[in-house]
Design an enzyme around this catalytic site. Structure first.
Site, mmCIF file in Angstrom:
data_model
loop_
_atom_site.group_PDB
_atom_site.id
_atom_site.type_symbol
_atom_site.label_atom_id
_atom_site.label_comp_id
_atom_site.label_asym_id
_atom_site.label_seq_id
_atom_site.Cartn_x
_atom_site.Cartn_y
_atom_site.Cartn_z
ATOM 1 N N LYS A 1 1.197 -1.127 -0.486
ATOM 2 C CA LYS A 1 0.268 -0.115 0.035
ATOM 3 C C LYS A 1 0.934 1.305 0.324
ATOM 4 O O LYS A 1 1.652 1.725 0.865
ATOM 5 C CB LYS A 1 -0.856 0.063 1.109
ATOM 6 C CG LYS A 1 -1.998 1.029 1.349
ATOM 7 C CD LYS A 1 -3.034 1.618 2.039
ATOM 8 C CE LYS A 1 -1.962 2.875 2.935
ATOM 9 N NZ LYS A 1 -1.992 3.603 2.479
ATOM 10 N N GLU B 1 10.240 0.533 10.371
ATOM 11 C CA GLU B 1 11.625 1.699 9.814
ATOM 12 C C GLU B 1 10.584 3.169 10.163
ATOM 13 O O GLU B 1 10.287 3.744 9.641
ATOM 14 C CB GLU B 1 12.324 1.977 8.747
ATOM 15 C CG GLU B 1 13.502 2.269 8.197
ATOM 16 C CD GLU B 1 13.229 3.866 7.790
ATOM 17 O OE1 GLU B 1 13.451 4.952 8.803
ATOM 18 O OE2 GLU B 1 13.134 3.626 6.664
ATOM 19 N N CYS C 1 13.754 10.589 7.014
ATOM 20 C CA CYS C 1 13.344 10.200 8.478
ATOM 21 C C CYS C 1 15.025 10.129 8.858
ATOM 22 O O CYS C 1 14.682 10.025 10.387
ATOM 23 C CB CYS C 1 13.084 8.412 8.170
ATOM 24 S SG CYS C 1 13.522 7.777 6.972
ATOM 25 N N GLU D 1 9.948 15.171 16.202
ATOM 26 C CA GLU D 1 10.483 14.943 14.674
ATOM 27 C C GLU D 1 9.900 16.260 13.933
ATOM 28 O O GLU D 1 8.175 15.924 14.300
ATOM 29 C CB GLU D 1 10.432 13.277 13.949
ATOM 30 C CG GLU D 1 10.720 13.467 12.487
ATOM 31 C CD GLU D 1 10.724 12.226 12.187
ATOM 32 O OE1 GLU D 1 9.452 11.630 12.218
ATOM 33 O OE2 GLU D 1 11.433 11.524 11.007
#
Lengths: 303, 489
Positions: free
Chosen positions: B193, B267, B301, B398
């Site tokens: 997906k 991850e 990331c 983040e």
């Protein structure tokens, strides 16, 4: 204004990472210069060329012909700039000066036992004074690479300062001959020495040693100029010489100058190309932009 | 002529627009689900729009898969696994993967333009990084497919079965390649997906997969929002979940699969430290800071979003960093000279702007690139915050955008402590001329990837993954292959 003092009071040169420099240079090379910016850029390149002949077999005839070309780049197409200067041996300065009388093209002369620089201080000073007396507007000296590699930085510094003094009103370009310095760390250190010792311009190469003006080397030298400007507010010129024979490479050099030093450096007071075959490639590209087709090299003169 | 007396008026030499052509690409007005190598209408009958974040224009309509659609895809994958793919020889599997890689290369221009349109990233990056790297992942794992016994000597391995893969919007095609290539090489079948804002290149990849002749059902691509992803995670007949995305969703997934026997690799987020020592090659380090935080608008990331600069060179580094920021070109992602493209979505832009406000409110000194923002589209100026503390929000959370928080440090031990003092542990960068210092730091920093004198370098042969809240499991390299295999018993 800066006062050249001695090697011991100049700042320590930062280290240079070759891999990082290669990557940065690749970014400059990925810039896409099209349409109007290409046309403007090519005109700029032409106006920044130091048309050069530095051979043992140079004759007055050869030099005169090159001088004519310097201000008649491609007469069939009007409004082109002239080159910035011609670059010759001291013995040819008077010939060139006479040939260029009444034009804005300057005469640059190599000196200091060009290209090796392997001679005494006295000979180098005499060489320089002779060229200046003959009428040279600019002096392209070579540094003593042997002394530099032997670690005698004071010697190199003092020699440049002495030649600068001998130049009088002539602008001094200091050739580092980066192909013999081998590492970018050395290129950076030599740039800093030359700048602090009084160079008006720093220049990569004599054209006699390969590799010459790679973008990596030019980048490293531009960063030295940038750091000096940030510290003192004084502009230093840059001249990559040798190995720049295509318009594309020349434009990528302009990209570098623009993004590192800014538009103030984008004129022939502060940036030059030392080249013999670049002019015709630029002319060919300009004619391609104007007419839509490439013309044979036989339509561009080779003085 | 005396130095410094002749300042000619600066000519304003600048780059003319140099737009990548879009004439060679095809985007259909509507995309269905890719199941069993067929385009299947969703039983949900629902579609959602995907837009170009640089212009806010709608690019296409994408099918929104519900539980039933996902079930159909998983059934297709299971059947393909049992009847075909597990019986296909490793050598044949390798050929298919290799063929997909070659077809992707052939269509590299189309893929990069579509990636740029759908994701907002600069064409330079899509063209030079995303697409070539995606191809390389397929090439690399094609090589391993028939060499598993050499990859894990004396450990007979077998495939897991059906892998459910959920990927993010920051590197849409590349993440699809990271997930699909090792799964196929190890002999699994796949239900993937893509993220809802960036489905297009995954659907292009579906076209390529179909053209490659890969047997039906081996790769199925179901598009949709979070509920579609949840349907994959919760499907009982999936053997492995591979997820790349936010830490929050990662936690939800871990809770959902607890006790089910599903394997997982996650991850997740990061707040990676980029550390500059005073003996570093300064100008290259500055470039590394730029690449670390502004690459892909900071939607990375492993972005080097926490900068640690040794205090004695902080002023110099920040001055150089500001100068370099001002030479970045922000604008139309299709322009070949654009360095900074559009923020991926309006939601993300809102998040980033929220953090910029927090940074200002917390009293940090802000600097933003001088560039102008286009009137349309979602854009954010490259931003740095100076004088940030370890306890500032902007150095803890983040942001996933072009926002850098800068702290200074005095000693090696101090910076190691501070770099590790984070819930995340994905990546780090170390800049120094001293080799011994590099090794000292790489052994002490708790991060999955540590770069020395460079940043944001990726290669299919190199494993990638995190510590702590950055997730677990590795992708890429042999480790990435192992994540799709189990010991034969």
């Amino acid at each position: 204004m800066k006062v050249p003092t001695s090697f011991t009071n100049i700042p320590i040169s930062p280290s240079v990472d070759k891999v990082g420099v290669e990557e940065r240079v690749a970014r400059f090379q990925s810039r896409s210069i099209k349409n109007e910016s290409k046309r403007q850029g090519l005109d700029l390149v032409l106006s920044m060329i130091d048309l050069t002949t530095l051979e043992g077999k140079d004759t007055p005839g050869k030099v005169k012909q090159m001088c004519y070309k310097a201000h008649h780049l491609h007469d069939s197409y009007p409004n082109l700039p002239t080159v910035a200067a011609v670059c010759v041996f001291p013995s040819m300065v008077k010939t060139a000066k006479t040939a260029l009388l009444g034009t804005s093209v300057k005469v640059a002369s190599v000196s200091t036992a060009f290209p090796s620089g392997q001679s005494t201080r006295a000979v180098k000073l005499a060489d320089t004074k002779f060229a200046v007396d003959e009428g040279a507007d600019e002096i392209d000296m070579v540094i003593s690479r042997g002394k530099f590699l032997a670690g005698e930085y004071n010697f190199v510094f003092d020699e440049i300062a002495a030649i600068k003094e001998a130049c009088g009103k002539a602008r001094l370009k200091v050739i580092l001959e980066t192909g013999e310095l081998c590492t970018l760390d050395s290129v950076r250190k030599a740039s800093d020495i030359a700048i602090y010792a009084g160079a008006d311009f720093i220049k990569t190469s004599t054209g006699k040693i390969q590799p010459a003006a790679t973008m990596q080397v030019t980048y490293t030298m531009l960063m030295a100029i940038k750091d000096y400007y940030d510290t003192t507010g004084i502009m230093i010129g840059m001249k990559p010489a040798g190995g720049i024979s295509t318009s594309k490479l020349a434009l990528h050099n302009l990209v570098m100058v623009k993004e590192i030093l800014g538009n103030n450096w984008l004129n022939n007071d502060w940036f030059r190309f030392g080249a013999s075959s670049l002019a015709n490639d630029v002319l060919m590209q300009i004619m391609k932009l104007e007419t839509g087709v490439y013309q044979s090299s036989d339509y561009f003169t080779i003085d | 002529m005396a130095k410094n007396t002749t300042k000619k008026q600066a000519p304003s030499w600048d780059y003319s627009p140099s737009l990548e052509s879009t004439s060679h690409i095809t985007i259909l007005p509507r995309y269905e689900l890719f199941i069993n190598n067929e385009w299947v209408k969703p039983t949900s009958k629902k579609y959602f729009k995907t837009t170009n974040p640089a212009t806010e224009e709608v690019l296409s309509e994408i099918a929104w898969a519900n539980d039933k659609d996902v079930d159909l895809a998983v059934k297709a994958a299971r059947k393909a696994y049992q009847d075909v793919w597990s019986k296909t020889t490793p050598k044949e599997r390798s050929k298919y993967i290799y063929r997909i890689a070659r077809l992707m290369q052939e269509q590299a221009r189309e893929l990069s333009v579509i990636e740029t349109l759908d994701a907002g990233k600069p064409i330079r990056e899509a063209r030079d990084i995303d697409v070539p790297l995606a191809c390389n992942h397929f090439f690399y794992y094609a090589g391993w497919a028939d060499k598993l016994e050499y990859a894990f000597p004396n450990q007979p391995m077998e495939a897991l079965g059906v892998a459910g893969q959920i990927i993010p919007w920051n590197f849409p095609l590349l993440m699809a390649a990271w997930k699909i290539a090792p799964a196929l090489a190890a002999g699994n079948t796949v239900v993937l997906k893509p993220a809802e804002t960036t489905s297009l290149t995954a659907l292009k990849l579906a076209e390529i997969i179909k053209a490659s002749g890969l047997p039906p059902g081996v790769v199925n691509i179901v598009t949709g929002h979070g509920d579609t992803g949840a349907a994959i995670v919760n499907h009982p007949d999936i053997n492995k979940i591979a997820f790349t995305g936010s830490t929050n969703v990662g936690k939800i997934i871990q809770r959902a699969i607890a006790g089910t026997g599903k394997k997982a690799t996650l991850e997740l987020g990061g707040k990676s430290a980029n550390i500059i020592f005073d003996d570093a090659p300064i100008d290259q380090a500055v470039e590394g800071i730029i690449n670390g935080i502004f690459f892909n608008q900071g939607h990375v990331c492993c972005a080097g979003s926490r900068l640690f600069v040794q205090e004695n060179i902080a002023e110099l580094v920040i001055r150089k960093l500001k100068h370099r920021m001002d030479s970045l070109y922000l604008g139309n992602p299709l322009d070949k000279n654009t360095d900074i493209g559009a923020i991926n979505s309006k939601e993300q832009l809102t998040t980033i702007e929220k953090y910029i406000k927090i940074g200002i409110a917390e009293g940090a000194e802000i600097y933003q690139s001088a560039c102008e923002l286009p009137s349309k589209g979602y854009y954010c100026r490259p931003t740095i915050f100076i004088n940030v503390a370890q306890s500032s929000t902007i150095s803890q959370e983040e942001i996933f955008g072009p926002v850098l928080s800068i702290q200074t440090f005095r000693t090696v031990d101090e910076v190691i402590q501070k770099a590790n003092n984070s819930p995340y542990g994905l990546a780090a960068g170390v800049w120094t001329d001293k080799g011994s210092r590099i090794f000292n730091l790489t052994t002490k920093l708790r991060a999955g990837v540590i770069w020395a004198n460079t940043y944001n370098k990726f290669d299919p042969t190199s494993p990638f993954g995190g510590y702590k809240e950055s997730g677990f499991g590795r992708e890429g390299g042999l480790h990435g292959l192992g994540a799709y295999l189990k010991m034969k018993v």
